[in-house]
Design a protein around this motif. Structure first.
Motif, PDB file in Angstrom:
ATOM      1  N   MET A   1       0.827  -1.211   0.000  1.00 30.51           N
ATOM      2  CA  MET A   1       0.000   0.000   0.000  1.00 30.51           C
ATOM      3  C   MET A   1       0.865   1.268   0.000  1.00 30.51           C
ATOM      4  O   MET A   1       0.571   2.197  -0.758  1.00 30.51           O
ATOM      5  N   PRO A   2       1.916   1.343   0.826  1.00 32.23           N
ATOM      6  CA  PRO A   2       2.766   2.543   0.754  1.00 32.23           C
ATOM      7  C   PRO A   2       3.429   2.714  -0.620  1.00 32.23           C
ATOM      8  O   PRO A   2       3.582   3.841  -1.099  1.00 32.23           O
ATOM      9  N   GLN A   3       3.815   1.618  -1.256  1.00 31.61           N
ATOM     10  CA  GLN A   3       4.403   1.702  -2.586  1.00 31.61           C
ATOM     11  C   GLN A   3       3.374   2.166  -3.610  1.00 31.61           C
ATOM     12  O   GLN A   3       3.680   3.009  -4.462  1.00 31.61           O
ATOM     13  N   MET A   4       2.156   1.649  -3.526  1.00 27.67           N
ATOM     14  CA  MET A   4       1.094   2.086  -4.433  1.00 27.67           C
ATOM     15  C   MET A   4       0.773   3.565  -4.210  1.00 27.67           C
ATOM     16  O   MET A   4       0.506   4.302  -5.156  1.00 27.67           O
ATOM     17  N   SER A   5       0.837   3.985  -2.954  1.00 25.61           N
ATOM     18  CA  SER A   5       0.614   5.393  -2.636  1.00 25.61           C
ATOM     19  C   SER A   5       1.701   6.263  -3.260  1.00 25.61           C
ATOM     20  O   SER A   5       1.421   7.355  -3.778  1.00 25.61           O
ATOM     21  N   ALA A   6       2.948   5.776  -3.238  1.00 25.91           N
ATOM     22  CA  ALA A   6       4.052   6.520  -3.847  1.00 25.91           C
ATOM     23  C   ALA A   6       3.865   6.624  -5.362  1.00 25.91           C
ATOM     24  O   ALA A   6       4.134   7.675  -5.956  1.00 25.91           O
ATOM     25  N   VAL A   7       3.391   5.557  -5.979  1.00 23.46           N
ATOM     26  CA  VAL A   7       3.111   5.586  -7.419  1.00 23.46           C
ATOM     27  C   VAL A   7       2.007   6.601  -7.706  1.00 23.46           C
ATOM     28  O   VAL A   7       2.125   7.426  -8.630  1.00 23.46           O
ATOM     29  N   ALA A   8       0.935   6.574  -6.909  1.00 24.60           N
ATOM     30  CA  ALA A   8      -0.175   7.514  -7.110  1.00 24.60           C
ATOM     31  C   ALA A   8       0.278   8.959  -6.910  1.00 24.60           C
ATOM     32  O   ALA A   8      -0.088   9.844  -7.691  1.00 24.60           O
ATOM     33  N   THR A   9       1.085   9.203  -5.896  1.00 26.39           N
ATOM     34  CA  THR A   9       1.595  10.558  -5.639  1.00 26.39           C
ATOM     35  C   THR A   9       2.427  11.039  -6.807  1.00 26.39           C
ATOM     36  O   THR A   9       2.287  12.186  -7.252  1.00 26.39           O
ATOM     37  N   PHE A  10       3.298  10.176  -7.328  1.00 29.20           N
ATOM     38  CA  PHE A  10       4.124  10.549  -8.475  1.00 29.20           C
ATOM     39  C   PHE A  10       3.244  10.876  -9.684  1.00 29.20           C
ATOM     40  O   PHE A  10       3.425  11.896 -10.343  1.00 29.20           O
ATOM     41  N   CYS A  11       2.283   9.996  -9.975  1.00 27.02           N
ATOM     42  CA  CYS A  11       1.420  10.192 -11.149  1.00 27.02           C
ATOM     43  C   CYS A  11       0.596  11.479 -11.023  1.00 27.02           C
ATOM     44  O   CYS A  11       0.448  12.218 -11.993  1.00 27.02           O
ATOM     45  N   ASN A  12       0.078  11.738  -9.840  1.00 29.54           N
ATOM     46  CA  ASN A  12      -0.744  12.937  -9.641  1.00 29.54           C
ATOM     47  C   ASN A  12       0.083  14.212  -9.724  1.00 29.54           C
ATOM     48  O   ASN A  12      -0.447  15.275 -10.048  1.00 29.54           O
ATOM     49  N   GLY A  13       1.374  14.136  -9.443  1.00 24.90           N
ATOM     50  CA  GLY A  13       2.239  15.302  -9.530  1.00 24.90           C
ATOM     51  C   GLY A  13       2.943  15.455 -10.864  1.00 24.90           C
ATOM     52  O   GLY A  13       3.674  16.425 -11.087  1.00 24.90           O
ATOM     53  N   TYR A  14       2.724  14.503 -11.768  1.00 21.14           N
ATOM     54  CA  TYR A  14       3.398  14.523 -13.064  1.00 21.14           C
ATOM     55  C   TYR A  14       2.852  15.682 -13.899  1.00 21.14           C
ATOM     56  O   TYR A  14       1.634  15.851 -14.009  1.00 21.14           O
ATOM     57  N   PRO A  15       3.709  16.486 -14.493  1.00 16.01           N
ATOM     58  CA  PRO A  15       3.222  17.654 -15.236  1.00 16.01           C
ATOM     59  C   PRO A  15       2.470  17.276 -16.506  1.00 16.01           C
ATOM     60  O   PRO A  15       2.864  16.376 -17.227  1.00 16.01           O
ATOM     61  N   ASN A  16       1.377  17.979 -16.731  1.00 18.81           N
ATOM     62  CA  ASN A  16       0.575  17.784 -17.923  1.00 18.81           C
ATOM     63  C   ASN A  16       0.635  19.086 -18.714  1.00 18.81           C
ATOM     64  O   ASN A  16       0.011  20.070 -18.340  1.00 18.81           O
ATOM     65  N   ILE A  17       1.389  19.068 -19.780  1.00 18.08           N
ATOM     66  CA  ILE A  17       1.607  20.280 -20.557  1.00 18.08           C
ATOM     67  C   ILE A  17       0.979  20.120 -21.934  1.00 18.08           C
ATOM     68  O   ILE A  17       1.241  19.144 -22.640  1.00 18.08           O
ATOM     69  N   ASP A  18       0.123  21.056 -22.281  1.00 16.74           N
ATOM     70  CA  ASP A  18      -0.461  21.094 -23.624  1.00 16.74           C
ATOM     71  C   ASP A  18       0.167  22.257 -24.369  1.00 16.74           C
ATOM     72  O   ASP A  18       0.296  23.357 -23.822  1.00 16.74           O
TER      73      ASP A  18
END
Length: 192
Positions: A155-172
């Motif tokens: 669960m902590p590892q999945m949380s780290a993956v989710a945190t990374f993905c949610n903070g990943y920049p989305n540039i258009d």
């Protein structure tokens, strides 16, 4: 980059020449210079960083973290500035790509999913086989698909993956070309 004068003072300690030579055998790019050279060591440390290879000594890890990577990022920014001000597109793009490699710790040919925490080549390949090629694909995947691909993570590892993905920049980026007044005179204009 490794030949920059900033790396002239890179220490090559006793036994490190042998370690550099041994490590170099497992890296993709051949360095044809003396093993005890500071620039050879810098090149090998950078390649090891891109390949995510374990370094054989704590001193080499220290050198990579405190000397090579900080100086490389600074030098690459300066290279981009100089090259861009000269108007050279291809070299500017190559330096920007190298900068990404330094920051991400990946080769430019590696799957982008390896940026994610706790992702290895097998997990990235499984995601790609499931049609998930980028970070946003992982975010937008069906819960069942994502859970199956992240199976084995705590669960902590999945949380780290989710945190990374949610903070990943989305540039258009969008652009339009506006014709200038000079384009209408493309035939030469005037004083023939």
């Amino acid at each position: 980059l490794a030949a920059a004068s900033e790396f002239d003072a890179m220490p090559v300690r006793r036994r490190e020449a042998r370690l550099v030579k041994r490590l170099q055998k497992h890296l993709p790019l051949v360095v044809k210079s003396p093993d005890a050279d500071p620039h050879t060591k810098t090149n090998v440390l950078l390649q090891a960083h891109f390949s995510r290879r374990a370094l054989p000594s704590a001193d080499m890890q220290f050198d990579l973290a405190t000397r090579v990577l900080p100086d490389a990022v600074r030098l690459l920014r300066a290279m981009v500035d100089v090259i861009s001000s000269s108007g050279w597109l291809k070299p500017a793009l190559a330096v920007m790509e190298l900068s990404q490699m330094v920051v991400q710790g990946l080769w430019d040919r590696d799957p982008p999913l390896l940026q994610l925490p706790y992702f290895d080549a097998a997990r990235a390949q499984a995601c790609t086989a499931a049609g998930l090629e980028g970070v946003f694909d992982v975010l937008e995947a069906e819960d069942a698909t994502r859970d199956a691909l992240l199976k084995g993570l705590t669960m902590p590892q999945m949380s780290a993956v989710a945190t990374f993905c949610n903070g990943y920049p989305n540039i258009d980026l969008s652009f339009a070309v506006n014709p200038s007044d000079d384009d209408s005179d493309a035939g030469g204009g005037g004083d023939d």
